[in-house]
Design a protein around this motif. Structure first.
Motif, PDB file in Angstrom:
ATOM      1  N   SER A   1       1.759  17.648  -8.224  1.00 35.23           N
ATOM      2  CA  SER A   1       2.303  16.416  -7.637  1.00 35.23           C
ATOM      3  C   SER A   1       1.160  15.477  -7.234  1.00 35.23           C
ATOM      4  N   ASP A   2       1.538  14.252  -6.924  1.00 38.84           N
ATOM      5  CA  ASP A   2       0.505  13.310  -6.447  1.00 38.84           C
ATOM      6  C   ASP A   2       0.702  13.056  -4.944  1.00 38.84           C
ATOM      7  N   ASP A   3       1.212  14.069  -4.243  1.00 40.39           N
ATOM      8  CA  ASP A   3       1.439  13.921  -2.803  1.00 40.39           C
ATOM      9  C   ASP A   3       0.121  13.842  -2.023  1.00 40.39           C
ATOM     10  N   TYR A   4      -0.924  14.515  -2.571  1.00 40.54           N
ATOM     11  CA  TYR A   4      -2.220  14.470  -1.901  1.00 40.54           C
ATOM     12  C   TYR A   4      -3.194  13.632  -2.708  1.00 40.54           C
ATOM     13  N   PRO A   5      -3.922  12.713  -2.125  1.00 39.55           N
ATOM     14  CA  PRO A   5      -3.893  12.375  -0.697  1.00 39.55           C
ATOM     15  C   PRO A   5      -2.723  11.433  -0.385  1.00 39.55           C
ATOM     16  N   PRO A   6      -2.180  11.510   0.835  1.00 39.19           N
ATOM     17  CA  PRO A   6      -1.073  10.597   1.179  1.00 39.19           C
ATOM     18  C   PRO A   6      -1.547   9.158   1.220  1.00 39.19           C
ATOM     19  N   GLN A   7      -0.655   8.283   0.776  1.00 39.15           N
ATOM     20  CA  GLN A   7      -1.012   6.868   0.771  1.00 39.15           C
ATOM     21  C   GLN A   7      -0.821   6.278   2.175  1.00 39.15           C
ATOM     22  N   PRO A   8      -1.667   5.308   2.547  1.00 41.30           N
ATOM     23  CA  PRO A   8      -1.472   4.677   3.865  1.00 41.30           C
ATOM     24  C   PRO A   8      -0.107   3.991   3.915  1.00 41.30           C
ATOM     25  N   ARG A   9       0.580   4.138   5.042  1.00 39.79           N
ATOM     26  CA  ARG A   9       1.924   3.565   5.173  1.00 39.79           C
ATOM     27  C   ARG A   9       1.850   2.143   5.708  1.00 39.79           C
ATOM     28  N   LEU A  10       2.628   1.286   5.096  1.00 39.02           N
ATOM     29  CA  LEU A  10       2.694  -0.082   5.589  1.00 39.02           C
ATOM     30  C   LEU A  10       3.488  -0.093   6.894  1.00 39.02           C
ATOM     31  N   PRO A  11       3.111  -0.934   7.854  1.00 35.43           N
ATOM     32  CA  PRO A  11       3.779  -0.924   9.160  1.00 35.43           C
ATOM     33  C   PRO A  11       5.275  -1.161   9.076  1.00 35.43           C
ATOM     34  N   ALA A  12       5.724  -1.938   8.092  1.00 35.70           N
ATOM     35  CA  ALA A  12       7.145  -2.281   8.036  1.00 35.70           C
ATOM     36  C   ALA A  12       7.993  -1.149   7.437  1.00 35.70           C
ATOM     37  N   VAL A  13       7.339  -0.186   6.790  1.00 33.75           N
ATOM     38  CA  VAL A  13       8.080   0.881   6.115  1.00 33.75           C
ATOM     39  C   VAL A  13       8.368   2.008   7.109  1.00 33.75           C
ATOM     40  N   GLN A  14       9.614   2.493   7.051  1.00 36.65           N
ATOM     41  CA  GLN A  14       9.970   3.583   7.962  1.00 36.65           C
ATOM     42  C   GLN A  14       9.198   4.856   7.611  1.00 36.65           C
ATOM     43  N   GLY A  15       8.823   5.586   8.640  1.00 35.58           N
ATOM     44  CA  GLY A  15       8.028   6.795   8.442  1.00 35.58           C
ATOM     45  C   GLY A  15       8.805   7.871   7.708  1.00 35.58           C
ATOM     46  N   SER A  16       8.044   8.774   7.064  1.00 34.11           N
ATOM     47  CA  SER A  16       8.656   9.885   6.342  1.00 34.11           C
ATOM     48  C   SER A  16       8.521  11.144   7.188  1.00 34.11           C
ATOM     49  N   GLY A  17       9.491  12.039   7.035  1.00 44.83           N
ATOM     50  CA  GLY A  17       9.412  13.306   7.756  1.00 44.83           C
ATOM     51  C   GLY A  17       8.244  14.150   7.312  1.00 44.83           C
TER      52      GLY A  17
END
Lengths: 817, 100
Positions: free
Chosen positions: A387-403
């Motif tokens: 998978s391409d889960d690592y490394p996690p991408q930086p989250r944009l402030p407007a996007v809801q967080g992921s569990g």
């Protein structure tokens, strides 16, 4: 209470009831013989005509114990019934006798009354008169008193005989169960416990049943199916508390909550937390109790042999279930179970990472077992690779967080295996879908994927696991160490290629930092690998594995298993990274409370090479001595030049301050020492000289590059630095010859001093004094004597030449990449 | 590991053993009651009365435990017989596939 009751108390027991009890006991004993298990279970004949194997043995054993115990109960009831019957008869007899006594008493009392009345009537008789009356009264009273006394005595006799009979019966009844398990049980609970200890199959079944009932009750209380569970069930799950540390309860919970439902439940709890950002600690930790409980249950059933306390049949069933469960976890783990739009996605393995993280704090000492590591653990790493889960991408402030945000599955997995070296080794030596070893991937390729990002938590977790799995000298440890070093070196070599130049040096710093010290640790266990690589005539560009040779980095030599490094370039890359330890700009003084990685490696190299040189010198063989000098020089030169190349690379990009660099160099130099065991086994002076040699080389190389403000100037000064190094190395070479007595007997310095009158330049042991402590006159005479000793010419030159040769090998290797 | 099984035997054994558990359990209850009655009837001898009550309780518990054991065995034998039979069927199907 009447005088009669006081004198001759009635007996209250019921012989009839006791006879009925006796009959009841006998009837039960007879009915017990009618049971199928009692008739045919003892030998196991009735279980099946044709049945053989472990399951039959378990069933036969349980049936035999059951049949034997039923017979013990039946045979025990019979004497008890007989004893009770005997007592009942005695009681009936005693009651008859007491009744007779009481009747006799009554008759006596009436006779006494009649006699007294008759005596009173005589008092009116003028002939017999009063005197006669009084005499008769006295006689009646005396007779009544005698009779009462006699009746009391006879009653006592009856009561005593009845008590004796009761005592005998009580002894028999108390011993009804004879000898064996349960014989000493004082009550029902004691009896049940004692028998269940002999019936493991039943005990296990009852325990499993109780565990299932507990979980079924929990699900009933939830009021909705597990498929729908979410945050409202958090407290309910948490209410199980420590009960889930019982493997049967944990298994029952996991059975009712299969992998997909388990992952969904965890995903919902995490999503609930992530749905609101900026809340306080209370919000983020609101499900910690529930996740701790689930984590504890999860890790309890993943342990190596959680069913050891069960009987063999139940344990076999549990093992079979665990095997199927692991397979289910492995197959469903890569699937996304949360919102498909979440970034990073929440997968089944993400849930396992969350649970392993929580289990680490809630059930210390319980760790996943080898079977889990080989199946689920391996699948977790492979999913991470694919998978391409690592490394996690930086989250944009407007996007809801992921569990899944903040969950490092690899770090959780590796951390959970810290206390389980066998399981950790099984995981690290597991082979991924592309044939790569897990440890090779984690220590190398995965790090290159995170270039430019923050330090991965998995690197530190991997370092901790490597420290307990790869520092031994057995085949497994060496295989892990070799693969880790190769992966790490390969990542270091290719980093430049990924980012296209020098920028990779700093971008890569954080990724590799967590592993630098442990890599030094692994290499220091196998210092011979450095010389072997330097002197490797093949210097192959890639592994030339023969068919079936799956671990080319682990070699079985005459001295046991040791690590092999691919080639000089890879070795230089590894050592170059060790030289960069604590060099992250702004963080040079941070890090674990250990010596810098370079100092750790150098200590090992010095110890190894000094011991070898001492051995070579003691042989007196010219070739051996020469080989020792070559090896010492080349290894020292290679290690220092490789480290210098790495340091220079960092300096080029970071312009680290001179003071900061000098502090590091000083710390490395001051950290160098020889192990106490080695100091005892080699000449002290020789050890000191060798140590001085390397320590000075470290300082000169390090200072030479850092006393100036930039790496460019450092390179310009390199010539001067090497000139100084050469001078000092020559001096140390002289000291080495003096200390080791590297001359023919004809050139003995004491003999020379006696033959040439003047001041002596020798110490008490007959060897020349250190140059620094000689007077001018002593030095003059020493130089005169040494001109005729060939070693004073050849050894210093050889050391300088070999150090340069070692350094040249590094430069050649780097240039050829 | 040597394994030899006649699945139908296990099922039959399970059926024959199935009634033992309830019988043992009821006899255990009888014993518990009998002990209590004996204790009352031997009230003139406290030691014997206590011994009878204890016998009733312990023997009742023993038969209750043995009832659990026979229940477990009966269930286990039945399940094993069924699973062995299913395995035999699967093997037979596989065997036919190989032959055809």
């Amino acid at each position: 209470m009447s005088e009669l009751d006081l004198a001759l108390p009635p007996l209250h027991g019921s012989a009839d009831v006791l006879h009925a009890v006796c009959a009841g006991l006998a009837q039960v004993a007879a009915r017990l013989d009618d049971t199928f298990v009692a008739r045919e279970g003892r030998e196991g004949r009735g279980l099946a005509r044709a049945w053989a194997g472990p399951a039959f043995e378990a069933a036969r054993s349980e049936a035999a114990v059951t049949a034997t115990t039923i017979e013990r109960v039946a045979r025990g009831l019979e004497p008890a019934a007989a004893a009770v019957d005997t007592y009942a008869a005695a009681l009936a007899d005693a009651r008859r006798r007491v009744l007779a006594l009481r009747e006799e008493w009554e008759r006596g009392r009436q006779e006494h009354r009649r006699a007294r009345a008759e005596a009173v009537s005589l008092a009116e008789d003028p002939v017999l008169g009063v005197l006669s009356s009084l005499a008769r009264l006295r006689a009646a009273d005396l007779e009544w008193q005698r009779l009462r006394s006699e009746l009391r005595g006879r009653h006592t006799g009856v009561a005593e005989r009845l008590t004796a009979s009761g005592d005998q019966a009580a002894v028999v009844v108390r011993a009804w169960f004879g000898e064996g398990p349960g014989a000493d049980a004082a009550d029902a609970a004691g009896m049940r416990g004692a028998l269940l200890a002999e019936l493991p199959f039943t005990a296990g079944a009852l325990q499993r049943s109780a565990a299932r009932d507990l979980i079924a009750n929990l699900i009933t209380r939830a009021g909705r199916p597990v498929e729908q569970w979410g945050e409202p069930e958090g407290d309910l799950v948490a209410s199980l508390g420590d009960a889930v540390r019982d493997p049967l309860v944990a298994q029952a919970l996991m059975e009712r909550m299969p992998p997909t439902l388990l992952a969904s439940f965890v995903a919902r709890l995490r999503a609930h937390i992530a749905s609101v950002s900026g809340e306080g600690h209370g919000w983020r930790t609101q499900f910690d109790d529930a996740l701790n409980t689930l984590g504890a249950a999860f890790v309890t059933v993943t342990a190596q042999r959680p069913w050891e306390f069960l009987d063999t049949a139940a344990a076999a069933w549990m093992r079979s279930w665990q095997h199927r469960w692991f397979d289910h976890l492995r197959r469903t783990g890569p699937s996304i179970v949360g919102d498909r739009l979440d970034d990073p996605p929440f997968r089944g393995f993400t849930a396992l990472g969350v649970l392993l993280d929580h289990a680490g704090g809630s059930v210390p000492g319980v760790t996943p077992g080898v079977a889990f590591a080989r199946t689920v653990g391996l699948a977790m790493v492979d999913a991470d690779r694919i998978s391409d889960d690592y490394p996690p991408q930086p989250r944009l402030p407007a996007v809801q967080g992921s569990g899944a945000e903040g969950v490092d599955v690899m770090a959780a997995l590796l951390s959970s295996l810290r206390g389980a070296p066998d399981a950790a080794s099984a995981l690290l030596l597991g082979r991924l879908g592309n044939g790569q070893l897990v440890v090779h991937y984690l220590a190398g390729e995965r790090l290159t994927r995170g270039v430019g990002g923050p330090a991965p938590p998995a690197a530190e977790a991997l370092a901790a696991v490597l420290a307990v799995t790869a520092t031994g000298c057995d085949e497994q440890s060496v295989s892990i160490a070799g693969a880790a070093l190769d992966g790490f070196g390969h990542a270091a070599e290719t980093a430049g290629g990924i980012l296209g130049g020098g920028d990779a040096v700093l971008a890569f710093e954080q990724q590799l930092q967590g592993l630098r010290y442990v890599m030094a640790d692994l290499l220091s266990v196998h210092p011979d690998a450095i010389w072997t690589t330097i002197n490797d005539p093949v210097n192959a560009p890639s592994w030339l594995s023969a068919p079936g040779d799956e671990q080319p980095w682990a070699i079985l030599g005459t001295g046991g298993w040791t690590v092999r490094v691919l080639n000089r370039s890879r070795l230089a890359a590894v050592i170059g990274e060790l030289g960069k330890d604590r060099l992250v700009p702004g963080l040079a003084t941070a890090g674990p409370p250990t010596a810098p990685a370079m100092a750790h490696l150098l200590n090992s190299v010095i110890a190894s090479e000094t011991a070898r040189l001492a051995e070579a010198l003691s042989t007196g063989d010219l070739d051996e001595r020469h080989a020792g000098i070559i090896r010492l020089g080349q290894v020292t030169g290679f290690v220092l030049e490789a480290a210098r190349a790495g340091v220079i690379a960092v300096q080029e990009r970071a312009d680290v301050s001179a003071a900061e660099r000098q502090a590091l160099v000083d710390r490395i130099a001051s950290s160098l020492s020889l192990p106490a065991t080695l100091r005892k086994s080699i000449p002290t002076a020789l050890a000191g000289r060798t140590l001085d040699l390397v320590r000075k080389a470290v300082i000169w190389v390090g200072y030479g590059d850092t006393t100036v403000g930039s790496a460019a100037r450092a390179e310009l000064n390199a010539g001067a630095v090497h000139a100084r190094l050469e001078s000092e190395l020559r001096s140390l070479g002289w000291e080495l010859v003096s200390t080791s007595g590297w001359w023919d007997p004809a050139d003995d310095p004491l003999a020379w001093v006696q033959a040439h009158p003047g001041v002596s330049f020798c110490s008490a042991d007959g060897r020349p004094l250190p140059l620094a402590s000689m007077t001018a006159e002593q030095r003059e005479r020493f130089l005169t004597w040494s001109q005729d000793v060939p070693a004073f010419t050849t050894v210093p030159s050889a050391i300088v030449a070999e150090v340069q040769e070692g350094a040249r090998a590094v430069r050649t290797a780097i240039a050829a990449r | 590991m040597q394994l030899r099984v006649a699945p139908e035997d296990l099922v039959v054994a399970s059926l024959r053993m199935r009634d033992d558990g309830p019988l043992l359990r009821s006899l255990g209850e009888v014993l518990a009651g009998t002990g209590a009655r004996g204790g009352w009837a031997a009230c003139d001898h406290p030691s014997l009365a206590a011994a009878l009550v204890a016998l009733g309780n312990c023997a009742g518990a023993a038969l209750g435990t043995l009832a659990d054991a026979t229940d477990t065995l009966a269930t286990g034998l039945g399940d094993a017989g069924q699973h062995y039979a299913e395995a035999e069927d699967r093997l037979a199907v596989m065997g036919r596939r190989v032959i055809t």
